[in-house]
Write a protein that holds these residues in place. Structure first.
Motif, PDB file in Angstrom:
ATOM      1  N   ALA A 159      -6.087  52.307  -6.158  1.00  0.00           N
ATOM      2  CA  ALA A 159      -4.905  51.505  -6.491  1.00  0.00           C
ATOM      3  C   ALA A 159      -4.143  51.152  -5.224  1.00  0.00           C
ATOM      4  CB  ALA A 159      -4.011  52.290  -7.444  1.00  0.00           C
ATOM      5  N   SER A 160      -3.622  49.939  -5.187  1.00  0.00           N
ATOM      6  CA  SER A 160      -2.916  49.493  -3.993  1.00  0.00           C
ATOM      7  C   SER A 160      -1.453  49.921  -4.033  1.00  0.00           C
ATOM      8  CB  SER A 160      -3.011  47.979  -3.875  1.00  0.00           C
ATOM      9  OG  SER A 160      -2.390  47.389  -5.001  1.00  0.00           O
ATOM     10  N   ALA A 161      -0.986  50.362  -5.172  1.00  0.00           N
ATOM     11  CA  ALA A 161       0.401  50.784  -5.292  1.00  0.00           C
ATOM     12  C   ALA A 161       0.507  51.772  -6.446  1.00  0.00           C
ATOM     13  CB  ALA A 161       1.280  49.580  -5.533  1.00  0.00           C
ATOM     14  N   LEU A 162       1.685  52.320  -6.619  1.00  0.00           N
ATOM     15  CA  LEU A 162       1.844  53.367  -7.614  1.00  0.00           C
ATOM     16  C   LEU A 162       2.860  52.970  -8.677  1.00  0.00           C
ATOM     17  CD1 LEU A 162       0.930  56.415  -7.985  1.00  0.00           C
ATOM     18  CD2 LEU A 162       3.196  56.946  -7.132  1.00  0.00           C
ATOM     19  N   LEU A 163       2.362  52.690  -9.884  1.00  0.00           N
ATOM     20  CA  LEU A 163       3.241  52.435 -11.029  1.00  0.00           C
ATOM     21  C   LEU A 163       3.156  53.684 -11.898  1.00  0.00           C
ATOM     22  CD1 LEU A 163       4.983  50.579 -12.865  1.00  0.00           C
ATOM     23  CD2 LEU A 163       2.853  49.719 -13.831  1.00  0.00           C
ATOM     24  N   ALA A 164       4.301  54.296 -12.168  1.00  0.00           N
ATOM     25  CA  ALA A 164       4.312  55.506 -12.991  1.00  0.00           C
ATOM     26  C   ALA A 164       3.683  55.211 -14.349  1.00  0.00           C
ATOM     27  CB  ALA A 164       5.747  55.987 -13.179  1.00  0.00           C
ATOM     28  N   LEU A 165       2.968  56.173 -14.886  1.00  0.00           N
ATOM     29  CA  LEU A 165       2.305  55.997 -16.177  1.00  0.00           C
ATOM     30  C   LEU A 165       3.277  55.596 -17.275  1.00  0.00           C
ATOM     31  CD1 LEU A 165      -0.250  58.954 -16.192  1.00  0.00           C
ATOM     32  CD2 LEU A 165      -0.727  56.511 -15.942  1.00  0.00           C
ATOM     33  N   ASP A 166       4.486  56.131 -17.225  1.00  0.00           N
ATOM     34  CA  ASP A 166       5.473  55.784 -18.247  1.00  0.00           C
ATOM     35  C   ASP A 166       6.247  54.507 -17.895  1.00  0.00           C
ATOM     36  OD1 ASP A 166       7.055  56.669 -16.187  1.00  0.00           O
ATOM     37  OD2 ASP A 166       7.997  58.290 -17.308  1.00  0.00           O
ATOM     38  N   GLY A 167       5.920  53.905 -16.744  1.00  0.00           N
ATOM     39  CA  GLY A 167       6.537  52.646 -16.347  1.00  0.00           C
ATOM     40  C   GLY A 167       7.965  52.753 -15.844  1.00  0.00           C
ATOM     41  N   ARG A 205       7.683  44.935 -16.076  1.00  0.00           N
ATOM     42  CA  ARG A 205       7.462  46.020 -15.107  1.00  0.00           C
ATOM     43  C   ARG A 205       6.071  45.930 -14.485  1.00  0.00           C
ATOM     44  NH1 ARG A 205      10.822  51.257 -17.311  1.00  0.00           N
ATOM     45  NH2 ARG A 205      12.720  50.110 -17.803  1.00  0.00           N
ATOM     46  N   ARG A 206       5.081  45.519 -15.286  1.00  0.00           N
ATOM     47  CA  ARG A 206       3.737  45.351 -14.734  1.00  0.00           C
ATOM     48  C   ARG A 206       3.715  44.209 -13.717  1.00  0.00           C
ATOM     49  NH1 ARG A 206       0.915  44.216 -19.054  1.00  0.00           N
ATOM     50  NH2 ARG A 206       0.492  42.057 -18.508  1.00  0.00           N
ATOM     51  N   TRP A 207       4.372  43.098 -14.069  1.00  0.00           N
ATOM     52  CA  TRP A 207       4.453  41.963 -13.147  1.00  0.00           C
ATOM     53  C   TRP A 207       5.089  42.379 -11.830  1.00  0.00           C
ATOM     54  CZ3 TRP A 207       6.970  38.202 -17.181  1.00  0.00           C
ATOM     55  CH2 TRP A 207       5.969  37.673 -18.002  1.00  0.00           C
ATOM     56  N   LEU A 208       6.217  43.066 -11.922  1.00  0.00           N
ATOM     57  CA  LEU A 208       6.927  43.492 -10.713  1.00  0.00           C
ATOM     58  C   LEU A 208       6.032  44.355  -9.830  1.00  0.00           C
ATOM     59  CD1 LEU A 208      10.427  44.345 -12.208  1.00  0.00           C
ATOM     60  CD2 LEU A 208       9.934  42.498 -10.597  1.00  0.00           C
ATOM     61  N   SER A 209       5.248  45.222 -10.471  1.00  0.00           N
ATOM     62  CA  SER A 209       4.400  46.139  -9.698  1.00  0.00           C
ATOM     63  C   SER A 209       3.246  45.411  -9.006  1.00  0.00           C
ATOM     64  CB  SER A 209       3.850  47.256 -10.593  1.00  0.00           C
ATOM     65  OG  SER A 209       2.869  46.746 -11.474  1.00  0.00           O
ATOM     66  N   GLN A 210       2.993  44.168  -9.386  1.00  0.00           N
ATOM     67  CA  GLN A 210       1.890  43.403  -8.797  1.00  0.00           C
ATOM     68  C   GLN A 210       2.349  42.485  -7.668  1.00  0.00           C
ATOM     69  OE1 GLN A 210       0.515  41.482 -12.352  1.00  0.00           O
ATOM     70  NE2 GLN A 210      -0.660  43.255 -13.032  1.00  0.00           N
ATOM     71  N   LEU A 211       3.651  42.427  -7.425  1.00  0.00           N
ATOM     72  CA  LEU A 211       4.173  41.508  -6.421  1.00  0.00           C
ATOM     73  C   LEU A 211       4.342  42.181  -5.067  1.00  0.00           C
ATOM     74  CD1 LEU A 211       6.893  39.826  -8.665  1.00  0.00           C
ATOM     75  CD2 LEU A 211       4.675  38.868  -8.001  1.00  0.00           C
ATOM     76  N   ALA A 212       3.802  41.546  -4.037  1.00  0.00           N
ATOM     77  CA  ALA A 212       3.856  42.114  -2.684  1.00  0.00           C
ATOM     78  C   ALA A 212       5.284  42.244  -2.169  1.00  0.00           C
ATOM     79  CB  ALA A 212       3.035  41.247  -1.730  1.00  0.00           C
ATOM     80  N   ASP A 213       6.192  41.406  -2.663  1.00  0.00           N
ATOM     81  CA  ASP A 213       7.572  41.433  -2.184  1.00  0.00           C
ATOM     82  C   ASP A 213       8.412  42.513  -2.833  1.00  0.00           C
ATOM     83  OD1 ASP A 213       7.376  39.309  -0.329  1.00  0.00           O
ATOM     84  OD2 ASP A 213       7.433  37.872  -1.976  1.00  0.00           O
ATOM     85  N   VAL A 214       7.881  43.158  -3.865  1.00  0.00           N
ATOM     86  CA  VAL A 214       8.607  44.243  -4.540  1.00  0.00           C
ATOM     87  C   VAL A 214       8.193  45.568  -3.905  1.00  0.00           C
ATOM     88  CG1 VAL A 214       8.924  45.475  -6.724  1.00  0.00           C
ATOM     89  CG2 VAL A 214       8.845  42.971  -6.701  1.00  0.00           C
ATOM     90  N   MET A 215       9.150  46.216  -3.243  1.00  0.00           N
ATOM     91  CA  MET A 215       8.881  47.484  -2.578  1.00  0.00           C
ATOM     92  C   MET A 215       8.884  48.641  -3.569  1.00  0.00           C
ATOM     93  SD  MET A 215       8.465  46.744   0.532  1.00  0.00           S
ATOM     94  CE  MET A 215       7.499  45.585  -0.390  1.00  0.00           C
ATOM     95  N   ALA A 216       9.824  48.564  -4.514  1.00  0.00           N
ATOM     96  CA  ALA A 216       9.968  49.653  -5.473  1.00  0.00           C
ATOM     97  C   ALA A 216      10.861  49.199  -6.618  1.00  0.00           C
ATOM     98  CB  ALA A 216      10.621  50.868  -4.790  1.00  0.00           C
ATOM     99  N   PHE A 217      10.756  49.903  -7.735  1.00  0.00           N
ATOM    100  CA  PHE A 217      11.770  49.740  -8.778  1.00  0.00           C
ATOM    101  C   PHE A 217      11.951  51.055  -9.496  1.00  0.00           C
ATOM    102  CE2 PHE A 217       8.133  48.112 -11.471  1.00  0.00           C
ATOM    103  CZ  PHE A 217       8.214  49.026 -12.508  1.00  0.00           C
ATOM    104  N   VAL A 218      13.139  51.239 -10.050  1.00  0.00           N
ATOM    105  CA  VAL A 218      13.446  52.418 -10.864  1.00  0.00           C
ATOM    106  C   VAL A 218      14.184  51.947 -12.105  1.00  0.00           C
ATOM    107  CG1 VAL A 218      13.573  54.054  -8.925  1.00  0.00           C
ATOM    108  CG2 VAL A 218      15.649  52.873  -9.669  1.00  0.00           C
ATOM    109  N   GLU A 219      14.017  52.711 -13.162  1.00  0.00           N
ATOM    110  CA  GLU A 219      14.745  52.415 -14.396  1.00  0.00           C
ATOM    111  C   GLU A 219      16.229  52.628 -14.132  1.00  0.00           C
ATOM    112  OE1 GLU A 219      12.676  53.085 -18.352  1.00  0.00           O
ATOM    113  OE2 GLU A 219      13.994  54.823 -18.185  1.00  0.00           O
ATOM    114  N   CYS A 220      17.051  51.774 -14.705  1.00  0.00           N
ATOM    115  CA  CYS A 220      18.496  51.860 -14.480  1.00  0.00           C
ATOM    116  C   CYS A 220      19.116  53.074 -15.168  1.00  0.00           C
ATOM    117  CB  CYS A 220      19.181  50.595 -15.001  1.00  0.00           C
ATOM    118  SG  CYS A 220      18.906  49.165 -13.947  1.00  0.00           S
ATOM    119  N   GLU A 221      20.277  53.463 -14.642  1.00  0.00           N
ATOM    120  CA  GLU A 221      21.096  54.471 -15.303  1.00  0.00           C
ATOM    121  C   GLU A 221      21.549  53.875 -16.639  1.00  0.00           C
ATOM    122  OE1 GLU A 221      22.041  57.550 -14.188  1.00  0.00           O
ATOM    123  OE2 GLU A 221      20.743  57.273 -12.457  1.00  0.00           O
ATOM    124  N   GLU A 222      21.875  54.730 -17.589  1.00  0.00           N
ATOM    125  CA  GLU A 222      22.281  54.258 -18.912  1.00  0.00           C
ATOM    126  C   GLU A 222      23.431  53.239 -18.828  1.00  0.00           C
ATOM    127  OE1 GLU A 222      21.413  53.424 -22.387  1.00  0.00           O
ATOM    128  OE2 GLU A 222      20.239  55.047 -21.546  1.00  0.00           O
TER     129      GLU A 222
END
Length: 130
Positions: A1-9, A87-104
């Motif tokens: 895998a070229s990047a790491l997307l958490a299993l739970d997204g 979230r899958r789309w974001l994980s496939q983009l070279a310009d996206v370094m990281a993402f996290v789920e927001c606080e409530e």
């Protein structure tokens, strides 16, 4: 895998970026500079709007943005279609370094904080995004 997307997204980290990047993103090191709300969009509309939004953010050198995709309660069968796909789309983009789920308070499971590539002036062959 070229990047790491958490299993739970819930989070994603581009290959070559340190785990401290996720921690800093969660802790609010970067201020949210723009928000895209995709509530009620079809997948096709969401893709077009997301691409346009991210292009604009990169052009204006925004670093941290929020993408609100909703929790899926308005979808057929209450299944979160946009959530998983966005979230899958974001994980496939070279310009996206990281993402996290927001606080409530910022949207919880219905939104993600996205960290974009910092400097677009580096040569394209320099693959060190972080």
């Amino acid at each position: 895998a070229s990047a790491l997307l958490a299993l739970d997204g819930t989070h994603f980290l581009q290959l070559g970026c340190g785990p401290d990047l996720l921690k800093k993103l969660r802790q609010g090191k970067w201020r949210v500079e723009a928000t895209l709300d995709l509530h009620g969009a079809t997948l096709e509309q969401a893709r077009t709007r997301l691409d346009g939004f991210l292009s604009s953010c990169l052009q204006h050198q925004l670093r941290c943005v929020r993408v609100v995709h909703g929790k899926g309660y308005g979808s057929k069968g209450n299944a979160p279609v946009l959530k998983e796909t966005v979230r899958r789309w974001l994980s496939q983009l070279a310009d996206v370094m990281a993402f996290v789920e927001c606080e409530e308070r910022d949207g919880g499971t219905g939104a993600v904080l996205v960290l974009l590539r910092a400097n677009t002036t580096r040569p394209a062959n320099d693959r060190r995004p972080c």
